[in-house]
Design a protein around this motif. Structure first.
Motif, mmCIF file in Angstrom:
data_model
loop_
_atom_site.group_PDB
_atom_site.id
_atom_site.type_symbol
_atom_site.label_atom_id
_atom_site.label_comp_id
_atom_site.label_asym_id
_atom_site.label_seq_id
_atom_site.Cartn_x
_atom_site.Cartn_y
_atom_site.Cartn_z
ATOM 1 N N GLY A 188 0.831 -1.207 0.000
ATOM 2 C CA GLY A 188 0.000 0.000 0.000
ATOM 3 C C GLY A 188 0.867 1.260 0.000
ATOM 4 N N GLY A 189 0.210 2.415 0.029
ATOM 5 C CA GLY A 189 0.928 3.688 -0.072
ATOM 6 C C GLY A 189 1.974 3.872 1.011
ATOM 7 N N ALA A 190 1.576 3.704 2.268
ATOM 8 C CA ALA A 190 2.503 3.911 3.382
ATOM 9 C C ALA A 190 3.637 2.899 3.337
ATOM 10 N N GLY A 191 3.301 1.629 3.104
ATOM 11 C CA GLY A 191 4.316 0.579 3.051
ATOM 12 C C GLY A 191 5.358 0.862 1.975
ATOM 13 N N CYS A 192 4.879 1.298 0.809
ATOM 14 C CA CYS A 192 5.801 1.599 -0.289
ATOM 15 C C CYS A 192 6.666 2.815 0.049
ATOM 16 N N ASN A 193 6.084 3.811 0.701
ATOM 17 C CA ASN A 193 6.881 4.989 1.083
ATOM 18 C C ASN A 193 7.995 4.608 2.055
ATOM 19 N N ILE A 194 7.697 3.673 2.944
ATOM 20 C CA ILE A 194 8.703 3.216 3.919
ATOM 21 C C ILE A 194 9.866 2.542 3.187
ATOM 22 N N GLY B 67 -5.601 2.089 -7.198
ATOM 23 C CA GLY B 67 -5.736 2.032 -5.743
ATOM 24 C C GLY B 67 -6.976 1.259 -5.334
ATOM 25 N N ALA B 68 -7.110 1.024 -4.040
ATOM 26 C CA ALA B 68 -8.246 0.241 -3.549
ATOM 27 C C ALA B 68 -9.307 1.147 -2.918
ATOM 28 N N GLY B 69 -9.128 2.451 -3.017
ATOM 29 C CA GLY B 69 -10.149 3.413 -2.592
ATOM 30 C C GLY B 69 -10.597 3.284 -1.147
ATOM 31 N N GLY B 70 -9.728 2.780 -0.298
ATOM 32 C CA GLY B 70 -10.091 2.679 1.117
ATOM 33 C C GLY B 70 -10.851 1.405 1.469
ATOM 34 N N TYR B 71 -11.062 0.522 0.499
ATOM 35 C CA TYR B 71 -11.807 -0.714 0.769
ATOM 36 C C TYR B 71 -10.867 -1.910 0.940
ATOM 37 N N GLY C 268 -6.148 2.072 5.284
ATOM 38 C CA GLY C 268 -6.570 2.278 3.890
ATOM 39 C C GLY C 268 -7.118 0.984 3.315
ATOM 40 N N GLY C 269 -7.175 0.884 1.998
ATOM 41 C CA GLY C 269 -7.706 -0.314 1.375
ATOM 42 C C GLY C 269 -6.626 -1.336 1.059
ATOM 43 N N THR C 270 -5.582 -0.891 0.378
ATOM 44 C CA THR C 270 -4.568 -1.842 -0.090
ATOM 45 C C THR C 270 -3.793 -2.475 1.065
ATOM 46 N N GLY C 271 -3.133 -1.643 1.878
ATOM 47 C CA GLY C 271 -2.300 -2.175 2.955
ATOM 48 C C GLY C 271 -3.111 -3.029 3.918
ATOM 49 N N THR C 272 -4.273 -2.535 4.333
ATOM 50 C CA THR C 272 -5.095 -3.234 5.313
ATOM 51 C C THR C 272 -5.569 -4.580 4.785
ATOM 52 N N VAL D 84 -7.118 12.135 13.592
ATOM 53 C CA VAL D 84 -7.902 12.850 12.574
ATOM 54 C C VAL D 84 -8.447 11.901 11.512
ATOM 55 N N GLU D 85 -7.936 10.676 11.518
ATOM 56 C CA GLU D 85 -8.420 9.696 10.546
ATOM 57 C C GLU D 85 -9.342 8.696 11.241
ATOM 58 N N ARG D 86 -10.074 9.192 12.211
ATOM 59 C CA ARG D 86 -10.875 8.319 13.072
ATOM 60 C C ARG D 86 -11.750 7.336 12.280
ATOM 61 N N PHE D 87 -12.222 7.808 11.128
ATOM 62 C CA PHE D 87 -13.091 6.941 10.310
ATOM 63 C C PHE D 87 -12.362 5.691 9.835
ATOM 64 N N ARG D 88 -11.032 5.679 9.971
ATOM 65 C CA ARG D 88 -10.266 4.511 9.513
ATOM 66 C C ARG D 88 -9.968 3.526 10.645
ATOM 67 N N TYR D 89 -10.355 3.904 11.869
ATOM 68 C CA TYR D 89 -10.016 3.066 13.024
ATOM 69 C C TYR D 89 -10.542 1.644 12.917
ATOM 70 N N ALA E 151 4.783 14.294 10.039
ATOM 71 C CA ALA E 151 4.575 13.203 11.004
ATOM 72 C C ALA E 151 4.654 11.857 10.281
ATOM 73 N N LEU E 152 4.108 11.789 9.065
ATOM 74 C CA LEU E 152 4.195 10.554 8.287
ATOM 75 C C LEU E 152 5.651 10.245 7.966
ATOM 76 N N GLY E 153 6.404 11.296 7.694
ATOM 77 C CA GLY E 153 7.834 11.129 7.427
ATOM 78 C C GLY E 153 8.549 10.530 8.625
ATOM 79 N N VAL E 154 8.174 10.970 9.827
ATOM 80 C CA VAL E 154 8.789 10.435 11.046
ATOM 81 C C VAL E 154 8.450 8.942 11.174
ATOM 82 N N ALA E 155 7.206 8.598 10.842
ATOM 83 C CA ALA E 155 6.794 7.192 10.915
ATOM 84 C C ALA E 155 7.607 6.357 9.926
ATOM 85 N N ASN E 156 7.795 6.882 8.727
ATOM 86 C CA ASN E 156 8.593 6.151 7.726
ATOM 87 C C ASN E 156 10.011 5.920 8.227
ATOM 88 N N THR E 157 10.587 6.973 8.801
ATOM 89 C CA THR E 157 11.955 6.873 9.317
ATOM 90 C C THR E 157 12.039 5.806 10.390
HETATM 91 N N1 GTP Z 1 4.174 5.790 7.780
HETATM 92 C C1 GTP Z 1 3.376 6.299 6.860
HETATM 93 N N2 GTP Z 1 2.077 6.208 7.046
HETATM 94 C C2 GTP Z 1 1.262 6.691 6.094
HETATM 95 C C3 GTP Z 1 1.761 7.313 4.910
HETATM 96 N N3 GTP Z 1 0.706 7.677 4.162
HETATM 97 C C4 GTP Z 1 -0.399 7.275 4.829
HETATM 98 N N4 GTP Z 1 -0.070 6.676 5.996
HETATM 99 C C5 GTP Z 1 -0.935 6.033 7.001
HETATM 100 O O1 GTP Z 1 -1.350 4.796 6.437
HETATM 101 C C6 GTP Z 1 -2.761 4.712 6.374
HETATM 102 C C7 GTP Z 1 -3.132 4.039 5.070
HETATM 103 O O2 GTP Z 1 -2.888 4.922 3.998
HETATM 104 P P1 GTP Z 1 -2.313 4.427 2.616
HETATM 105 O O3 GTP Z 1 -1.106 3.595 2.811
HETATM 106 O O4 GTP Z 1 -2.186 5.631 1.779
HETATM 107 O O5 GTP Z 1 -3.490 3.490 2.089
HETATM 108 P P2 GTP Z 1 -3.387 2.289 1.056
HETATM 109 O O6 GTP Z 1 -2.980 1.061 1.779
HETATM 110 O O7 GTP Z 1 -2.566 2.706 -0.105
HETATM 111 O O8 GTP Z 1 -4.904 2.068 0.639
HETATM 112 P P3 GTP Z 1 -5.719 2.645 -0.633
HETATM 113 O O9 GTP Z 1 -5.091 3.922 -1.039
HETATM 114 O O10 GTP Z 1 -7.111 2.751 -0.122
HETATM 115 O O11 GTP Z 1 -5.576 1.598 -1.689
HETATM 116 C C8 GTP Z 1 -3.248 6.134 6.515
HETATM 117 O O12 GTP Z 1 -4.476 6.146 7.146
HETATM 118 C C9 GTP Z 1 -2.185 6.808 7.340
HETATM 119 O O13 GTP Z 1 -2.437 6.633 8.720
HETATM 120 C C10 GTP Z 1 3.189 7.422 4.768
HETATM 121 O O14 GTP Z 1 3.733 7.961 3.816
HETATM 122 N N5 GTP Z 1 3.925 6.896 5.785
#
Ligand code: GTP
Ligand code: MG
Length: 343
Positions: free
Chosen positions: A27-33, A79-83, A116-120, A147-152, A189-195
Protein backbone atom coordinates in the motif's frame (compact mmCIF):
# COMPACT_ATOMS: atom_id res chain seq x y z
CA UNK A 1 46.88 -23.54 0.10
CA UNK A 2 45.05 -25.53 2.76
CA UNK A 3 44.48 -22.35 4.70
CA UNK A 4 42.95 -20.73 1.62
CA UNK A 5 40.62 -23.64 1.00
CA UNK A 6 39.60 -23.69 4.63
CA UNK A 7 38.89 -19.95 4.58
CA UNK A 8 36.78 -20.31 1.45
CA UNK A 9 34.88 -23.16 3.02
CA UNK A 10 34.20 -21.13 6.18
CA UNK A 11 33.09 -18.13 4.17
CA UNK A 12 30.78 -20.26 2.04
CA UNK A 13 29.19 -21.74 5.15
CA UNK A 14 28.78 -18.29 6.69
CA UNK A 15 27.11 -17.07 3.52
CA UNK A 16 24.78 -20.05 3.39
CA UNK A 17 23.84 -19.79 7.06
CA UNK A 18 23.09 -16.08 6.86
CA UNK A 19 19.35 -15.64 6.70
CA UNK A 20 17.87 -14.19 3.56
CA UNK A 21 15.58 -11.29 4.23
CA UNK A 22 12.72 -9.75 2.27
CA UNK A 23 10.93 -6.53 3.16
CA UNK A 24 7.54 -6.06 1.49
CA UNK A 25 5.97 -2.63 1.72
CA UNK A 26 2.24 -2.92 1.00
CA UNK A 27 0.00 0.00 0.00
CA UNK A 28 0.93 3.69 -0.07
CA UNK A 29 2.50 3.91 3.38
CA UNK A 30 4.32 0.58 3.05
CA UNK A 31 5.80 1.60 -0.29
CA UNK A 32 6.88 4.99 1.08
CA UNK A 33 8.70 3.22 3.92
CA UNK A 34 10.53 0.91 1.51
CA UNK A 35 11.37 3.82 -0.76
CA UNK A 36 12.74 5.85 2.16
CA UNK A 37 15.08 3.02 3.15
CA UNK A 38 16.22 2.49 -0.43
CA UNK A 39 16.79 6.14 -1.22
CA UNK A 40 17.93 7.67 2.05
CA UNK A 41 19.74 4.68 3.53
CA UNK A 42 21.01 2.90 0.43
CA UNK A 43 18.84 -0.14 1.16
CA UNK A 44 19.32 -2.87 3.74
CA UNK A 45 22.41 -5.10 3.55
CA UNK A 46 21.30 -8.67 2.94
CA UNK A 47 17.66 -7.80 2.26
CA UNK A 48 15.50 -7.44 -0.82
CA UNK A 49 13.20 -4.44 -0.77
CA UNK A 50 9.85 -5.02 -2.44
CA UNK A 51 7.14 -2.41 -2.97
CA UNK A 52 3.61 -3.63 -3.69
CA UNK A 53 0.64 -1.38 -4.36
CA UNK A 54 -2.58 -1.27 -6.35
CA UNK A 55 -1.86 2.33 -7.28
CA UNK A 56 0.27 2.53 -10.44
CA UNK A 57 0.94 6.27 -10.20
CA UNK A 58 2.28 5.96 -6.71
CA UNK A 59 4.31 2.86 -7.50
CA UNK A 60 5.88 4.71 -10.36
CA UNK A 61 7.68 7.14 -8.04
CA UNK A 62 8.80 4.47 -5.55
CA UNK A 63 12.39 3.26 -5.20
CA UNK A 64 12.73 -0.46 -4.50
CA UNK A 65 14.59 -3.55 -5.65
CA UNK A 66 11.35 -4.88 -7.00
CA UNK A 67 7.98 -3.25 -7.60
CA UNK A 68 4.74 -5.18 -7.94
CA UNK A 69 1.48 -3.72 -9.19
CA UNK A 70 -1.17 -5.61 -7.24
CA UNK A 71 -4.51 -6.58 -8.76
CA UNK A 72 -4.32 -5.02 -12.17
CA UNK A 73 -7.75 -6.40 -13.03
CA UNK A 74 -9.37 -5.62 -9.68
CA UNK A 75 -8.09 -2.08 -9.22
CA UNK A 76 -6.98 -1.08 -12.71
CA UNK A 77 -3.90 0.59 -11.26
CA UNK A 78 -6.02 3.12 -9.39
CA UNK A 79 -5.74 2.03 -5.74
CA UNK A 80 -8.25 0.24 -3.55
CA UNK A 81 -10.15 3.41 -2.59
CA UNK A 82 -10.09 2.68 1.12
CA UNK A 83 -11.81 -0.71 0.77
CA UNK A 84 -9.83 -3.54 2.39
CA UNK A 85 -11.89 -6.16 0.53
CA UNK A 86 -10.54 -4.73 -2.69
CA UNK A 87 -7.02 -4.84 -1.31
CA UNK A 88 -7.54 -8.50 -0.40
CA UNK A 89 -8.81 -9.37 -3.84
CA UNK A 90 -5.98 -7.50 -5.54
CA UNK A 91 -3.41 -9.42 -3.48
CA UNK A 92 -5.01 -12.73 -4.39
CA UNK A 93 -4.83 -11.79 -8.03
CA UNK A 94 -1.09 -11.08 -7.84
CA UNK A 95 0.00 -13.54 -5.19
CA UNK A 96 2.12 -15.75 -7.48
CA UNK A 97 4.33 -12.79 -8.32
CA UNK A 98 4.81 -11.97 -4.64
CA UNK A 99 5.65 -15.58 -3.83
CA UNK A 100 8.20 -15.69 -6.62
CA UNK A 101 9.93 -12.54 -5.41
CA UNK A 102 10.36 -13.65 -1.81
CA UNK A 103 11.26 -17.26 -2.54
CA UNK A 104 14.02 -18.54 -0.27
CA UNK A 105 13.62 -15.82 2.38
CA UNK A 106 14.06 -16.79 6.03
CA UNK A 107 12.80 -13.50 7.45
CA UNK A 108 9.94 -11.61 5.86
CA UNK A 109 8.83 -8.17 7.00
CA UNK A 110 5.42 -6.97 5.88
CA UNK A 111 5.28 -3.19 6.36
CA UNK A 112 2.07 -1.29 6.01
CA UNK A 113 0.00 1.68 7.19
CA UNK A 114 -3.30 0.23 8.46
CA UNK A 115 -6.51 2.09 7.70
CA UNK A 116 -6.57 2.28 3.89
CA UNK A 117 -7.71 -0.31 1.37
CA UNK A 118 -4.57 -1.84 -0.09
CA UNK A 119 -2.30 -2.17 2.95
CA UNK A 120 -5.10 -3.23 5.31
CA UNK A 121 -6.51 -5.86 2.96
CA UNK A 122 -3.49 -7.10 1.02
CA UNK A 123 -0.98 -7.47 3.86
CA UNK A 124 -2.92 -10.33 5.50
CA UNK A 125 -3.43 -12.17 2.20
CA UNK A 126 0.30 -11.86 1.51
CA UNK A 127 1.37 -13.01 4.98
CA UNK A 128 -1.02 -15.95 4.80
CA UNK A 129 0.16 -17.03 1.37
CA UNK A 130 3.82 -16.93 2.47
CA UNK A 131 3.24 -18.86 5.65
CA UNK A 132 4.09 -22.30 4.19
CA UNK A 133 7.61 -20.99 3.51
CA UNK A 134 8.16 -21.16 7.29
CA UNK A 135 10.00 -17.86 7.24
CA UNK A 136 9.86 -15.74 10.38
CA UNK A 137 7.01 -13.38 9.50
CA UNK A 138 7.19 -9.94 11.10
CA UNK A 139 4.47 -7.39 10.43
CA UNK A 140 5.36 -3.73 11.02
CA UNK A 141 2.29 -1.52 10.96
CA UNK A 142 1.14 1.96 11.87
CA UNK A 143 -2.28 2.81 13.29
CA UNK A 144 -4.21 5.79 11.89
CA UNK A 145 -3.97 9.30 13.35
CA UNK A 146 -6.89 10.55 15.43
CA UNK A 147 -7.90 12.85 12.57
CA UNK A 148 -8.42 9.70 10.55
CA UNK A 149 -10.87 8.32 13.07
CA UNK A 150 -13.09 6.94 10.31
CA UNK A 151 -10.27 4.51 9.51
CA UNK A 152 -10.02 3.07 13.02
CA UNK A 153 -12.42 0.20 12.59
CA UNK A 154 -10.92 -1.10 9.41
CA UNK A 155 -7.44 -0.70 10.92
CA UNK A 156 -8.54 -2.75 13.90
CA UNK A 157 -10.07 -5.50 11.80
CA UNK A 158 -6.97 -5.49 9.65
CA UNK A 159 -4.70 -5.82 12.68
CA UNK A 160 -6.67 -8.76 14.09
CA UNK A 161 -6.39 -10.58 10.77
CA UNK A 162 -2.72 -9.78 10.23
CA UNK A 163 -1.83 -10.86 13.75
CA UNK A 164 -3.26 -14.30 13.01
CA UNK A 165 -0.93 -14.75 10.03
CA UNK A 166 2.31 -13.26 11.41
CA UNK A 167 4.69 -14.43 14.12
CA UNK A 168 4.85 -10.93 15.53
CA UNK A 169 3.26 -7.65 14.48
CA UNK A 170 5.15 -4.58 15.66
CA UNK A 171 2.53 -1.87 16.09
CA UNK A 172 3.26 1.84 16.02
CA UNK A 173 0.43 4.15 16.96
CA UNK A 174 0.83 7.29 14.89
CA UNK A 175 -0.78 9.31 17.68
CA UNK A 176 1.87 8.33 20.17
CA UNK A 177 4.52 8.94 17.59
CA UNK A 178 3.15 12.41 16.93
CA UNK A 179 3.37 13.16 20.66
CA UNK A 180 6.96 12.01 20.87
CA UNK A 181 7.97 13.86 17.74
CA UNK A 182 6.24 17.09 18.82
CA UNK A 183 3.45 18.90 17.06
CA UNK A 184 4.18 18.25 13.42
CA UNK A 185 2.10 18.83 10.31
CA UNK A 186 0.62 15.54 9.03
CA UNK A 187 3.04 15.14 6.15
CA UNK A 188 6.06 15.51 8.40
CA UNK A 189 4.57 13.20 11.00
CA UNK A 190 4.19 10.55 8.29
CA UNK A 191 7.83 11.13 7.43
CA UNK A 192 8.79 10.44 11.05
CA UNK A 193 6.79 7.19 10.92
CA UNK A 194 8.59 6.15 7.73
CA UNK A 195 11.95 6.87 9.32
CA UNK A 196 11.11 4.91 12.43
CA UNK A 197 9.88 1.80 10.64
CA UNK A 198 12.75 2.03 8.17
CA UNK A 199 15.37 2.32 10.94
CA UNK A 200 13.80 -0.60 12.78
CA UNK A 201 13.87 -2.93 9.78
CA UNK A 202 17.35 -1.86 8.70
CA UNK A 203 18.84 -1.85 12.20
CA UNK A 204 17.63 -5.30 13.22
CA UNK A 205 18.33 -6.89 9.85
CA UNK A 206 21.88 -5.61 9.47
CA UNK A 207 22.72 -6.63 13.02
CA UNK A 208 21.91 -10.15 11.86
CA UNK A 209 23.27 -10.13 8.32
CA UNK A 210 26.51 -8.14 8.67
CA UNK A 211 29.41 -8.13 11.11
CA UNK A 212 28.40 -5.82 13.98
CA UNK A 213 29.67 -4.68 17.35
CA UNK A 214 27.34 -7.27 18.85
CA UNK A 215 25.52 -9.48 16.38
CA UNK A 216 21.96 -10.64 16.85
CA UNK A 217 21.65 -14.33 16.27
CA UNK A 218 18.81 -15.32 13.97
CA UNK A 219 17.87 -18.21 16.24
CA UNK A 220 17.58 -15.82 19.21
CA UNK A 221 15.43 -13.42 17.22
CA UNK A 222 13.20 -16.30 16.24
CA UNK A 223 12.89 -17.38 19.86
CA UNK A 224 11.43 -14.05 21.01
CA UNK A 225 9.43 -13.28 17.86
CA UNK A 226 7.96 -16.63 16.84
CA UNK A 227 4.22 -16.83 17.52
CA UNK A 228 4.30 -13.89 19.91
CA UNK A 229 1.36 -11.80 18.73
CA UNK A 230 1.85 -8.08 19.16
CA UNK A 231 4.98 -6.07 19.90
CA UNK A 232 5.54 -2.47 20.95
CA UNK A 233 8.58 -0.40 20.18
CA UNK A 234 10.24 2.56 21.85
CA UNK A 235 13.12 4.63 20.53
CA UNK A 236 15.47 7.02 22.30
CA UNK A 237 18.30 9.14 20.97
CA UNK A 238 20.76 11.23 22.90
CA UNK A 239 24.20 12.82 22.81
CA UNK A 240 26.64 14.34 25.25
CA UNK A 241 27.16 13.31 28.86
CA UNK A 242 25.13 10.29 30.01
CA UNK A 243 23.87 9.80 26.49
CA UNK A 244 23.30 6.10 27.05
CA UNK A 245 21.19 6.57 30.18
CA UNK A 246 19.09 9.25 28.50
CA UNK A 247 18.54 7.25 25.33
CA UNK A 248 17.58 4.12 27.28
CA UNK A 249 15.17 6.03 29.50
CA UNK A 250 13.45 7.67 26.53
CA UNK A 251 13.13 4.36 24.71
CA UNK A 252 11.55 2.73 27.77
CA UNK A 253 9.26 5.67 28.60
CA UNK A 254 8.03 6.37 25.11
CA UNK A 255 6.58 3.08 23.90
CA UNK A 256 4.76 3.83 20.67
CA UNK A 257 1.82 1.59 21.45
CA UNK A 258 -0.56 1.75 24.34
CA UNK A 259 0.08 -1.57 26.06
CA UNK A 260 -1.75 -3.02 28.99
CA UNK A 261 1.18 -4.06 31.14
CA UNK A 262 4.75 -3.86 29.97
CA UNK A 263 5.99 -6.10 32.77
CA UNK A 264 3.96 -8.91 31.26
CA UNK A 265 5.79 -8.83 27.96
CA UNK A 266 7.41 -12.08 26.93
CA UNK A 267 10.66 -10.94 25.44
CA UNK A 268 12.71 -7.87 24.73
CA UNK A 269 14.84 -6.98 21.79
CA UNK A 270 17.38 -4.26 22.47
CA UNK A 271 19.21 -2.57 19.67
CA UNK A 272 21.90 0.02 20.27
CA UNK A 273 23.58 2.05 17.56
CA UNK A 274 26.00 4.89 17.68
CA UNK A 275 28.60 6.80 15.68
CA UNK A 276 32.20 5.67 15.36
CA UNK A 277 32.91 6.70 18.94
CA UNK A 278 30.49 4.28 20.58
CA UNK A 279 32.19 1.88 22.99
CA UNK A 280 31.39 -1.65 23.96
CA UNK A 281 31.18 -0.40 27.53
CA UNK A 282 28.34 1.97 26.67
CA UNK A 283 26.50 -0.77 24.85
CA UNK A 284 26.77 -3.11 27.82
CA UNK A 285 25.59 -0.32 30.08
CA UNK A 286 22.46 0.17 27.94
CA UNK A 287 21.72 -3.54 27.96
CA UNK A 288 22.11 -3.75 31.72
CA UNK A 289 19.90 -0.71 32.37
CA UNK A 290 17.07 -2.20 30.34
CA UNK A 291 17.45 -5.70 31.73
CA UNK A 292 17.26 -4.30 35.28
CA UNK A 293 13.91 -2.69 34.51
CA UNK A 294 12.40 -5.98 33.32
CA UNK A 295 10.99 -8.99 35.14
CA UNK A 296 13.67 -11.59 35.84
CA UNK A 297 12.24 -14.21 33.52
CA UNK A 298 11.96 -11.94 30.47
CA UNK A 299 14.01 -13.17 27.56
CA UNK A 300 16.41 -10.57 26.31
CA UNK A 301 18.12 -10.46 22.95
CA UNK A 302 20.43 -7.65 22.06
CA UNK A 303 22.67 -6.33 19.40
CA UNK A 304 24.70 -3.23 18.60
CA UNK A 305 25.95 -1.55 15.49
CA UNK A 306 28.12 1.34 14.47
CA UNK A 307 26.26 3.74 12.24
CA UNK A 308 28.69 6.46 11.14
CA UNK A 309 25.82 8.77 10.15
CA UNK A 310 24.88 9.11 13.83
CA UNK A 311 27.92 11.24 14.63
CA UNK A 312 28.15 11.67 18.39
CA UNK A 313 24.67 10.29 19.02
CA UNK A 314 23.53 7.04 20.53
CA UNK A 315 20.24 5.49 19.50
CA UNK A 316 18.46 2.80 21.52
CA UNK A 317 15.52 0.74 20.27
CA UNK A 318 13.54 -1.42 22.65
CA UNK A 319 11.01 -3.88 21.27
CA UNK A 320 8.70 -5.61 23.74
CA UNK A 321 7.19 -8.78 22.29
CA UNK A 322 4.10 -10.68 23.39
CA UNK A 323 2.26 -7.59 24.66
CA UNK A 324 -1.45 -6.84 24.85
CA UNK A 325 -2.69 -3.65 23.28
CA UNK A 326 -5.54 -1.48 24.53
CA UNK A 327 -6.29 -0.56 20.90
CA UNK A 328 -7.65 -4.02 20.20
CA UNK A 329 -9.69 -3.98 23.39
CA UNK A 330 -11.39 -0.64 22.60
CA UNK A 331 -15.01 -0.71 21.55
CA UNK A 332 -15.70 0.11 17.91
CA UNK A 333 -16.62 3.75 17.35
CA UNK A 334 -20.32 4.59 17.28
CA UNK A 335 -20.31 5.10 13.57
CA UNK A 336 -18.78 1.66 13.18
CA UNK A 337 -21.52 0.10 15.28
CA UNK A 338 -24.19 1.96 13.38
CA UNK A 339 -22.84 0.78 10.07
CA UNK A 340 -22.62 -2.76 11.28
CA UNK A 341 -26.23 -2.78 12.51
CA UNK A 342 -27.38 -1.43 9.19
CA UNK A 343 -25.63 -4.13 7.17
N1 GTP B 1 4.17 5.79 7.78
C1 GTP B 1 3.38 6.30 6.86
N2 GTP B 1 2.08 6.21 7.05
C2 GTP B 1 1.26 6.69 6.09
C3 GTP B 1 1.76 7.31 4.91
N3 GTP B 1 0.71 7.68 4.16
C4 GTP B 1 -0.40 7.28 4.83
N4 GTP B 1 -0.07 6.68 6.00
C5 GTP B 1 -0.94 6.03 7.00
O1 GTP B 1 -1.35 4.80 6.44
C6 GTP B 1 -2.76 4.71 6.37
C7 GTP B 1 -3.13 4.04 5.07
O2 GTP B 1 -2.89 4.92 4.00
P1 GTP B 1 -2.31 4.43 2.62
O3 GTP B 1 -1.11 3.59 2.81
O4 GTP B 1 -2.19 5.63 1.78
O5 GTP B 1 -3.49 3.49 2.09
P2 GTP B 1 -3.39 2.29 1.06
O6 GTP B 1 -2.98 1.06 1.78
O7 GTP B 1 -2.57 2.71 -0.11
O8 GTP B 1 -4.90 2.07 0.64
P3 GTP B 1 -5.72 2.65 -0.63
O9 GTP B 1 -5.09 3.92 -1.04
O10 GTP B 1 -7.11 2.75 -0.12
O11 GTP B 1 -5.58 1.60 -1.69
C8 GTP B 1 -3.25 6.13 6.51
O12 GTP B 1 -4.48 6.15 7.15
C9 GTP B 1 -2.18 6.81 7.34
O13 GTP B 1 -2.44 6.63 8.72
C10 GTP B 1 3.19 7.42 4.77
O14 GTP B 1 3.73 7.96 3.82
N5 GTP B 1 3.93 6.90 5.78
MG1 MG C 1 -3.07 4.05 -1.72
Amino acid sequence: MDEMLEREKIEAIVRASRPQVAVIGVGGAGCNIVSWVKEKKGGVAGAKLIAANTDANHLNIIKADRRILLGEKTCKGMGAGGYPERGEQAARESIEQVKKDVKGSNIIYVATGLGGGTGTGASTVIAQALKPSRALMIGVVTLPFAVERFRYNSAKEGLVKLKAECDTVVVIDNNRLAKVAGDLPLKEALGVANTLVGEFVKGITETITTASLINIDFADLRAIMEKRGLAAIGVGESEGANRVQHAVQTALDAQLLDIKDSTKSFGVLIHVSGGDDITLDEVTQAGEMITRSLPKDARVVWGARVDPTLGGKVRVMVVLTGVESTFLAEQPTRLGKFLRVKQ
